[in-house]
Scaffold this active site. Sequence first.
Site, PDB file in Angstrom:
ATOM      1  N   CYS A  30      56.345  43.458  32.592  1.00 45.29           N
ATOM      2  CA  CYS A  30      56.361  44.578  33.619  1.00 45.29           C
ATOM      3  C   CYS A  30      55.586  45.628  33.290  1.00 45.29           C
ATOM      4  O   CYS A  30      56.143  46.574  33.191  1.00 45.29           O
ATOM      5  CB  CYS A  30      58.338  45.194  33.373  1.00 45.29           C
ATOM      6  N   GLU A  31      54.432  45.030  33.524  1.00 45.47           N
ATOM      7  CA  GLU A  31      53.540  46.621  33.684  1.00 45.47           C
ATOM      8  C   GLU A  31      52.205  46.034  34.935  1.00 45.47           C
ATOM      9  O   GLU A  31      52.160  45.180  34.444  1.00 45.47           O
ATOM     10  CB  GLU A  31      52.871  46.518  32.183  1.00 45.47           C
TER      11      GLU A  31
END
Length: 438
Positions: free
Chosen positions: A356-357
């Site tokens: 989640c980046e």
Amino acid sequence: MAKQERTDENMSDGTDVFQERNGQLYAEEVQVQELAARYGTPLYVYSRGYMQSRYRALAGALAPAQPLICYSAKANTNRAVLRTFLEEGAGLDVVSGGELFRAIRAGADPEKIVFAGVGKTQEEIESALHEGILFFTVESEPEARRISDCAVRIGRTGRIAFRINPDVDPHTHTYISTGKRENKFGLDLERAEHAYAMAAALPNLEIVGLHLHIGSQLLDARPYGEALDKVAALCGRLQARYQTFRYLDIGGGLGIAYRPGETALAPEAFASVVLPRVARLGLKLVVEPGRSLVGNGGILVCRVQYVKASYDKQFVIVDAAMNDLIRPSLYHAHHEVRAVRAASGMLHGDLVGPICESGDFLAQDRDLPDVGEGGLLAVMSAGAYGYAMSSNYNSRRRPAEVLVDGASHVLVRRRETWEDVVRYESDGSDSGQGVEHV
Ligand SMILES: Cc1ncc(COP(=O)(O)O)c(C=O)c1O
């Protein structure tokens, strides 16, 4: 299939231990597809032949100086990799108590271990003294004092070589440049003699040499020459002053080809700059190569989960991520991406992981083999600073590692389990009873 001759020539281009034959990517004599099927993905695959070949090429080029080659364990700490170099006669360069532990467990001769790092703790220093390592590369005056204190306390002698920061530009990425004045590493040249004199007056220390490591991924040998020229007069004076002064450790940093058309720093080019200068000084040469011995001897194999069309680009989402290989996110490093089975076409887009980046990418804005959902891709040149820099971010299990040797392959680290990921935690309700305190 006929076994390929393992010669330095066919290993000299970093990537050619991973060759495509009949539409299949091979690691030495093994189909990468077979490895992915057997061990799962994401999967690191290493070539033992590559490592041996690169070690021998460097040892050959530096042979006139009879150097001590201390493989820099931080590049790839897997025990099978360490063993490969130890069997070639290498020493090891370690940078933490953990790496020292790994080195000893792998069977390294302590008298061929050098210990680097700006922040060695008392515990690390004492265990290195107990092991009787060759020397510490010392980064500051307070560190020399601490080594002396530890040595007195446990009744040993600490051999030391101050690391000098020669203020030379290695022309590499800022994060891996270490020999410029603004970097945290080493002592200023102007302060060096004073530091040596201070250390010489301390008990249980022996001054054995001088250390340099100006950066990593150098594609040009000239900065090594510049650095050596800057410390030559100092070395002469130190030799005259301290009878025990005998080692010149010039660190690692030899660069490899990550892109087509890029040329690795050849051992011969490195040797031609280093050898005459070391010969003039009459000191014993120590080198600490990491990346150049393993970088192009490893790949990260991953499987495509989805191909997603977005506003104006495509994302190929794979099961490997920045936690497995952080170099693209951290340094914007370039890694070639190849199909494990020949693809019918290419697509343009980003190769990304599930983390989640937005910084979770393995390649950006690139033509990628269009292998489709379920297809396999290989991220090349992943043998150095790959697994060694991996993490469990997003509670991802770290991948497995496989070592290929000719037609054989062996699992040298199994994939972590979910249990491995949570092993050292407690929810606190048992007053930490379930957690061992160390
Ligand atoms: C002191 C020291 N020696 C050797 C190395 C190995 O460098 P490379 O992998 O570029 O050869 C490093 C890398 O950070 C280092 O800090």
